[in-house]
Design a protein around this motif. Structure first.
Motif, PDB file in Angstrom:
ATOM      1  N   GLY A 205       9.897   5.939  -6.451  1.00  0.00           N
ATOM      2  CA  GLY A 205       8.748   5.868  -5.570  1.00  0.00           C
ATOM      3  C   GLY A 205       7.574   5.140  -6.199  1.00  0.00           C
ATOM      4  O   GLY A 205       7.520   4.932  -7.417  1.00  0.00           O
ATOM      5  N   PRO A 206       6.615   4.726  -5.379  1.00  0.00           N
ATOM      6  CA  PRO A 206       5.461   3.974  -5.854  1.00  0.00           C
ATOM      7  C   PRO A 206       4.446   4.862  -6.553  1.00  0.00           C
ATOM      8  O   PRO A 206       4.431   6.062  -6.380  1.00  0.00           O
ATOM      9  CB  PRO A 206       4.871   3.415  -4.555  1.00  0.00           C
ATOM     10  N   THR A 207       3.585   4.248  -7.336  1.00  0.00           N
ATOM     11  CA  THR A 207       2.456   4.954  -7.927  1.00  0.00           C
ATOM     12  C   THR A 207       1.284   4.897  -6.957  1.00  0.00           C
ATOM     13  O   THR A 207       1.317   4.177  -5.955  1.00  0.00           O
ATOM     14  CB  THR A 207       2.043   4.304  -9.256  1.00  0.00           C
ATOM     15  N   VAL A 208       0.239   5.642  -7.280  1.00  0.00           N
ATOM     16  CA  VAL A 208      -0.952   5.615  -6.433  1.00  0.00           C
ATOM     17  C   VAL A 208      -1.542   4.211  -6.407  1.00  0.00           C
ATOM     18  O   VAL A 208      -1.918   3.685  -5.345  1.00  0.00           O
ATOM     19  CB  VAL A 208      -2.002   6.627  -6.937  1.00  0.00           C
ATOM     20  N   GLY A 209      -1.611   3.575  -7.591  1.00  0.00           N
ATOM     21  CA  GLY A 209      -2.169   2.225  -7.677  1.00  0.00           C
ATOM     22  C   GLY A 209      -1.382   1.224  -6.842  1.00  0.00           C
ATOM     23  O   GLY A 209      -1.956   0.391  -6.134  1.00  0.00           O
ATOM     24  N   GLN A 210      -0.041   1.291  -6.949  1.00  0.00           N
ATOM     25  CA  GLN A 210       0.794   0.383  -6.159  1.00  0.00           C
ATOM     26  C   GLN A 210       0.602   0.617  -4.669  1.00  0.00           C
ATOM     27  O   GLN A 210       0.558  -0.335  -3.880  1.00  0.00           O
ATOM     28  CB  GLN A 210       2.264   0.593  -6.523  1.00  0.00           C
ATOM     29  N   THR A 211       0.506   1.867  -4.293  1.00  0.00           N
ATOM     30  CA  THR A 211       0.327   2.205  -2.871  1.00  0.00           C
ATOM     31  C   THR A 211      -0.970   1.621  -2.336  1.00  0.00           C
ATOM     32  O   THR A 211      -0.996   1.034  -1.244  1.00  0.00           O
ATOM     33  CB  THR A 211       0.327   3.731  -2.690  1.00  0.00           C
ATOM     34  N   VAL A 212      -2.049   1.768  -3.094  1.00  0.00           N
ATOM     35  CA  VAL A 212      -3.339   1.227  -2.659  1.00  0.00           C
ATOM     36  C   VAL A 212      -3.266  -0.291  -2.565  1.00  0.00           C
ATOM     37  O   VAL A 212      -3.728  -0.902  -1.594  1.00  0.00           O
ATOM     38  CB  VAL A 212      -4.464   1.654  -3.622  1.00  0.00           C
ATOM     39  N   ARG A 213      -2.661  -0.943  -3.584  1.00  0.00           N
ATOM     40  CA  ARG A 213      -2.561  -2.409  -3.571  1.00  0.00           C
ATOM     41  C   ARG A 213      -1.742  -2.893  -2.380  1.00  0.00           C
ATOM     42  O   ARG A 213      -2.096  -3.893  -1.728  1.00  0.00           O
ATOM     43  CB  ARG A 213      -1.947  -2.901  -4.881  1.00  0.00           C
ATOM     44  N   ASN A 214      -0.638  -2.211  -2.083  1.00  0.00           N
ATOM     45  CA  ASN A 214       0.193  -2.602  -0.945  1.00  0.00           C
ATOM     46  C   ASN A 214      -0.565  -2.477   0.372  1.00  0.00           C
ATOM     47  O   ASN A 214      -0.465  -3.338   1.252  1.00  0.00           O
ATOM     48  CB  ASN A 214       1.460  -1.744  -0.886  1.00  0.00           C
ATOM     49  N   LEU A 215      -1.306  -1.388   0.514  1.00  0.00           N
ATOM     50  CA  LEU A 215      -2.089  -1.191   1.730  1.00  0.00           C
ATOM     51  C   LEU A 215      -3.151  -2.269   1.896  1.00  0.00           C
ATOM     52  O   LEU A 215      -3.327  -2.835   2.986  1.00  0.00           O
ATOM     53  CB  LEU A 215      -2.752   0.190   1.716  1.00  0.00           C
ATOM     54  N   VAL A 216      -3.860  -2.569   0.819  1.00  0.00           N
ATOM     55  CA  VAL A 216      -4.917  -3.586   0.873  1.00  0.00           C
ATOM     56  C   VAL A 216      -4.314  -4.958   1.171  1.00  0.00           C
ATOM     57  O   VAL A 216      -4.873  -5.747   1.939  1.00  0.00           O
ATOM     58  CB  VAL A 216      -5.712  -3.605  -0.445  1.00  0.00           C
ATOM     59  N   ARG A 217      -3.150  -5.229   0.585  1.00  0.00           N
ATOM     60  CA  ARG A 217      -2.484  -6.510   0.842  1.00  0.00           C
ATOM     61  C   ARG A 217      -2.049  -6.632   2.299  1.00  0.00           C
ATOM     62  O   ARG A 217      -2.103  -7.709   2.893  1.00  0.00           O
ATOM     63  CB  ARG A 217      -1.272  -6.652  -0.074  1.00  0.00           C
ATOM     64  N   GLU A 218      -1.636  -5.521   2.885  1.00  0.00           N
ATOM     65  CA  GLU A 218      -1.161  -5.547   4.270  1.00  0.00           C
ATOM     66  C   GLU A 218      -2.285  -5.699   5.289  1.00  0.00           C
ATOM     67  O   GLU A 218      -2.115  -6.367   6.309  1.00  0.00           O
ATOM     68  CB  GLU A 218      -0.406  -4.251   4.585  1.00  0.00           C
TER      69      GLU A 218
END
Length: 348
Positions: free
Chosen positions: A291-304
């Motif tokens: 699963g993703p980390t918190v940082g990866q999750t935030v980056r993915n959301l911002v990128r989307e």
């Protein structure tokens, strides 16, 4: 609901304006068996009513598209039928009953003990009530989250089936529980536990404290319009049960809306952490972690979708929390009155 047993509080703008409200029912006054049995039934009905809104919120949070709540609902009904709006409901209901029991116990015990202590320390009654409610909400959320997090993980996995995430199909809640345990171990069932606590603990503290303050303000506003002079010339309001429930409902909805807005980004991150796997949404972190980390999750959301992506599902969550708060608090106050040991004290 009866108002013959009352506390007298001055909610008005002057000292000769009095609003009589129902007596606060504390933990010692409750028949615990009746409280838990009736509570299980009443809150199960509330959960069933609001569950489709939770499904919509969850689908929007994990989706990389930008469909509105209405289009998401239409899509679910079109391709999955109305049953799609209740995916994972059985699992959620089974887990909610013990979690709710833990929550209500911690809430009432903490509120009673902290309320008594703050009054003894010399705090004014309104301040003591706000502090007691905040601490009670915080403690209840922390205690119940131990049960709620695994239920959230399993039920949310079931909710998003039929969406674009098809990496693992689950037959039912038990199958999902077993597969998550086999794949990720016990930690998989507690994925997002830390951020869940960070989301729900302050959210509950803010909600209960806000509810206490807002209810007092609403009573003050209602009292200024509805108070009438008695024989002694004192301006008095004796609200009926409908007015009491209306004030409680409005106060709860306002507190719920504010809480939803403040904690929405954390809830979106939490949901993504609990639902997505390495092969979902480009979340392979390259270190073998599931699963993703918190940082990866935030980056993915911002990128989307930029920072506003953190507020995906705000509409359904705002509606869900406001409706849930309104129905929960009116149901909860009714439950407490139905569960008092001495009903004759509440009956005229």
């Amino acid at each position: 609901m009866n108002l013959s047993t009352v506390e007298e509080d001055d909610y008005g703008s002057s000292s000769d304006q009095i609003v009589h409200k129902p007596e606060e029912i504390d933990w010692q006054m409750l028949d615990k068996s009746k409280f838990f049995i009736l509570g299980a039934g009443l809150f199960s009905c509330v959960s069933a009513t609001l569950y489709p809104v939770v499904v919509l919120k969850t689908r929007q949070q994990v989706s990389s598209s930008h469909l509105s709540s209405f289009k998401t609902a239409v899509s679910i009904i079109r391709y999955e039928g109305f049953r799609g709006l209740y995916r994972g409901f059985g699992t959620s209901l089974i887990g909610t009953i013990p979690a709710r029991a833990v929550y209500m116990t911690a809430l009432e015990v903490t509120k009673s003990k902290v309320g008594t202590s703050t009054v003894k320390l010399g705090f004014p009654e309104p301040t003591a009530a706000a502090i007691a409610n905040a601490m009670a909400g915080l403690t209840a959320a922390l205690a119940a989250q131990v049960i709620w997090t695994p239920i959230d993980v399993v039920s949310q996995r079931l909710m998003v089936q039929g969406n674009q995430f098809r990496s693992c199909r689950y037959m039912n809640g038990i199958d999902a529980f077993r597969k998550i345990l086999n794949t990720d171990g016990p930690r998989g069932l507690y994925r997002g536990f830390g951020i869940s606590v960070m989301t729900y603990a302050p959210s509950n503290a803010v909600w209960w404290a806000s509810y206490s303050v807002v209810q007092r303000l609403v009573w003050g506003g209602v009292g200024s319009y509805l108070c009438k002079k008695d024989d002694d010339g004192v301006v008095v309001m004796r609200p009926d049960s409908t007015t009491v429930m209306a004030v409680q409902g409005v106060s709860a909805a306002m507190a719920g809306g504010v809480s939803a807005l403040v904690t929405m980004p954390l809830d979106t991150i939490k949901t993504r952490l609990q639902v997505l796997d390495n092969n979902d949404d480009n979340n392979n972190n390259g270190n073998g972690r599931k699963g993703p980390t918190v940082g990866q999750t935030v980056r993915n959301l911002v990128r989307e979708g930029g920072w506003m992506a953190l507020y995906r599902g705000l509409g359904p969550r705002w509606a869900s929390m406001s409706m849930s708060a309104t129905t929960m608090i009116t149901t909860y106050e009714l439950l407490k009155r139905l569960s008092t040991k001495n009903q004759e004290n509440l009956i005229r």
